[in-house]
Design an enzyme around this catalytic site. Structure first.
Site, mmCIF file in Angstrom:
data_model
loop_
_atom_site.group_PDB
_atom_site.id
_atom_site.type_symbol
_atom_site.label_atom_id
_atom_site.label_comp_id
_atom_site.label_asym_id
_atom_site.label_seq_id
_atom_site.Cartn_x
_atom_site.Cartn_y
_atom_site.Cartn_z
ATOM 1 N N ARG A 262 0.863 -1.178 0.000
ATOM 2 C CA ARG A 262 0.000 0.000 0.000
ATOM 3 C C ARG A 262 0.901 1.230 0.000
ATOM 4 O O ARG A 262 1.951 1.229 0.641
ATOM 5 C CB ARG A 262 -0.870 0.041 1.261
ATOM 6 C CG ARG A 262 -2.021 -0.937 1.264
ATOM 7 C CD ARG A 262 -3.123 -0.494 0.307
ATOM 8 N NE ARG A 262 -4.329 -1.291 0.439
ATOM 9 C CZ ARG A 262 -4.679 -2.286 -0.381
ATOM 10 N NH1 ARG A 262 -3.896 -2.600 -1.395
ATOM 11 N NH2 ARG A 262 -5.804 -2.944 -0.211
ATOM 12 N N GLU B 19 -3.521 7.597 -4.511
ATOM 13 C CA GLU B 19 -3.941 7.062 -5.819
ATOM 14 C C GLU B 19 -5.276 7.672 -6.236
ATOM 15 O O GLU B 19 -6.136 7.872 -5.382
ATOM 16 C CB GLU B 19 -4.086 5.537 -5.710
ATOM 17 C CG GLU B 19 -2.752 4.871 -5.482
ATOM 18 C CD GLU B 19 -2.870 3.377 -5.183
ATOM 19 O OE1 GLU B 19 -3.954 2.801 -5.385
ATOM 20 O OE2 GLU B 19 -1.879 2.811 -4.738
ATOM 21 N N HIS C 15 -1.205 0.443 -9.778
ATOM 22 C CA HIS C 15 -1.856 -0.514 -8.854
ATOM 23 C C HIS C 15 -2.472 -1.705 -9.600
ATOM 24 O O HIS C 15 -3.687 -1.906 -9.593
ATOM 25 C CB HIS C 15 -2.928 0.195 -7.995
ATOM 26 C CG HIS C 15 -3.217 -0.541 -6.732
ATOM 27 N ND1 HIS C 15 -3.648 0.068 -5.578
ATOM 28 C CD2 HIS C 15 -3.139 -1.871 -6.422
ATOM 29 C CE1 HIS C 15 -3.818 -0.830 -4.625
ATOM 30 N NE2 HIS C 15 -3.524 -2.021 -5.110
HETATM 31 O O1 A2R Z 1 3.997 -8.906 11.684
HETATM 32 P P1 A2R Z 1 3.380 -10.260 11.554
HETATM 33 O O2 A2R Z 1 4.157 -11.305 12.279
HETATM 34 O O3 A2R Z 1 1.906 -10.264 11.832
HETATM 35 O O4 A2R Z 1 3.550 -10.638 9.971
HETATM 36 C C1 A2R Z 1 2.762 -10.003 8.988
HETATM 37 C C2 A2R Z 1 3.482 -8.814 8.360
HETATM 38 N N1 A2R Z 1 3.235 -7.562 9.083
HETATM 39 C C3 A2R Z 1 4.211 -6.743 9.526
HETATM 40 N N2 A2R Z 1 5.536 -6.818 9.435
HETATM 41 C C4 A2R Z 1 6.262 -5.827 9.998
HETATM 42 N N3 A2R Z 1 5.713 -4.769 10.616
HETATM 43 C C5 A2R Z 1 4.372 -4.641 10.737
HETATM 44 N N4 A2R Z 1 3.836 -3.600 11.370
HETATM 45 C C6 A2R Z 1 3.556 -5.665 10.165
HETATM 46 N N5 A2R Z 1 2.223 -5.883 10.073
HETATM 47 C C7 A2R Z 1 2.050 -7.033 9.416
HETATM 48 O O5 A2R Z 1 2.908 -8.695 7.056
HETATM 49 C C8 A2R Z 1 2.588 -10.919 7.784
HETATM 50 O O6 A2R Z 1 3.688 -11.748 7.606
HETATM 51 C C9 A2R Z 1 2.521 -9.982 6.580
HETATM 52 C C10 A2R Z 1 1.128 -9.889 5.975
HETATM 53 O O7 A2R Z 1 0.786 -11.135 5.495
HETATM 54 P P2 A2R Z 1 -0.731 -11.583 5.258
HETATM 55 O O8 A2R Z 1 -1.564 -11.134 6.403
HETATM 56 O O9 A2R Z 1 -0.714 -13.023 4.902
HETATM 57 O O10 A2R Z 1 -1.199 -10.690 4.048
HETATM 58 P P3 A2R Z 1 -1.104 -10.991 2.469
HETATM 59 O O11 A2R Z 1 -2.275 -11.785 2.040
HETATM 60 O O12 A2R Z 1 0.244 -11.482 2.129
HETATM 61 O O13 A2R Z 1 -1.329 -9.518 1.899
HETATM 62 C C11 A2R Z 1 -0.493 -8.429 2.312
HETATM 63 C C12 A2R Z 1 -0.989 -7.109 1.788
HETATM 64 C C13 A2R Z 1 -2.488 -6.855 1.820
HETATM 65 O O14 A2R Z 1 -2.946 -6.469 3.065
HETATM 66 C C14 A2R Z 1 -2.677 -5.773 0.782
HETATM 67 O O15 A2R Z 1 -2.602 -4.510 1.349
HETATM 68 C C15 A2R Z 1 -1.486 -5.938 -0.120
HETATM 69 O O16 A2R Z 1 -0.712 -7.001 0.433
HETATM 70 O O17 A2R Z 1 -1.892 -6.243 -1.417
#
Ligand code: A2R
Length: 311
Positions: A229, A258, A276
């Protein structure tokens, strides 16, 4: 009796057709006065199908709402707290877009390192007869730092291994089932890698995670690639780092405002800019549309969407 579903924002025509057949379906955009329509009839709707947005005011204007189904995996455009306070589940579309977003991430990294787009512009401008295109940077075998090793991050890693890349990642918590090293410090990950690939969710918690300090750690040989994002990157700091050649380059699929792209970015030759398009293929968008429908249907049949944000 059919469940009453409101649509907010633009959705694909095939999805609209499905919604129209299965539900008592209304588009907010068709109402000449959306505010008056919500005031008069907002209480009738139990479902909301949205292109990715639902603020607290919209949720409040739908007092009988029981489920939200959103197009996309990222739910940063939805007030999750407002939904949670009313016990409203928010369906989203994870997994079905992993491959296409990961494919694009690899494509952007190759493009920014090898100058595919820039070299094509050079050729089309008729500059080839004046001399060969300047040498660029190798991609295979380089160090990749993944910020957010989640569903999509894992798919990027899988592909990067085929390019013999050395991979480390930064999450808030280490992932248990991987041998890839976790780097608890984002600045250290940036310092270590050649390519810093951002694929965390958007929202307040990740706003400007990629700060000036992270960009300085990435350094003049490092490339930033953002397919997450726009809000995750401090865009003015990125512009300054690119203008000053304090990083080698950037490839961006997403932007802070955007579809506005800062003219300063447009003017630079060390950036790759795309509008995007991470999930924007016929196959993946069809699968996402189907999931938006299935989430609503599943909620009304079983009480739960198939995929739900935060679960
Ligand atoms: O931090 P963790 O252990 O919850 O791991 C998540 C990581 N993550 C972060 N890493 C560092 N700092 C943060 N503040 C933080 N917040 C979250 O991002 C997790 O490994 C990863 C997100 O993975 P998923 O929830 O499986 O999301 P996905 O399906 O890979 O999609 C990611 C994003 C979407 O939310 C859309 O905004 C974009 O890709 O298209």
């Amino acid at each position: 009796m059919k469940h009453k579903v409101l649509q907010y924002g633009k959705l694909m025509p095939t999805l609209e057709q499905q919604l129209a057949e299965a539900f008592d379906w209304h588009r907010l955009a068709d109402q000449p006065d959306a505010r008056a329509f919500l005031a008069a009839r907002g209480g009738e709707f139990v479902g909301l199908a949205t292109a990715g947005f639902a603020d607290a005011a919209l949720i409040a204007a739908l007092p009988s709402l029981r489920v939200i189904s959103s197009f996309g995996v990222g739910v940063d455009g939805i007030d999750l707290d407002a939904a949670a306070r009313r016990g409203i589940p928010v369906g989203n579309t994870p997994d079905v877009l992993n491959d296409c977003v990961a494919d694009l991430a690899i494509g952007l990294m190759i493009d920014v390192a090898r100058g595919v787009g820039a070299a094509e512009r050079y050729l089309r401008a008729g500059q080839w007869p004046q001399g060969p295109y300047p040498l660029q940077r190798r991609f295979s075998g380089k160090k990749l730092g993944i910020v957010g090793l989640g569903r999509i991050g894992h798919e990027v890693a899988k592909r990067a291994l085929a390019f013999d890349m050395d991979i480390r990642y930064h999450n808030r918590r280490p992932v248990l089932d991987t041998s890839m090293p976790h780097e608890p410090s984002l600045v250290e990950l940036a310092r270590w890698c050649d390519f810093l690939l951002v694929i965390v969710p958007g929202g307040a918690a990740t706003r400007h995670l990629i700060s000036e300090a992270v960009l300085d750690a990435l350094g003049p040989k490092g490339y930033l690639v953002n397919v997450a994002r726009g809000s995750v990157v401090d865009e003015p700091a990125l512009v300054r780092a690119l203008q000053g050649r304090r990083i080698a380059g950037a490839a961006l699929d997403v932007f802070e405002r955007e579809p506005q792209v800062p003219p300063e970015l447009m003017a630079l030759d060390n950036v790759v800019l795309v509008p995007h398009i991470g999930s924007a293929t016929v196959e993946t968008r069809a699968a996402m549309a189907q999931r938006v429908f299935d989430n609503l249907k599943s909620f009304f049949d079983t009480g739960k969407p198939i995929s739900q944000a935060g679960l």
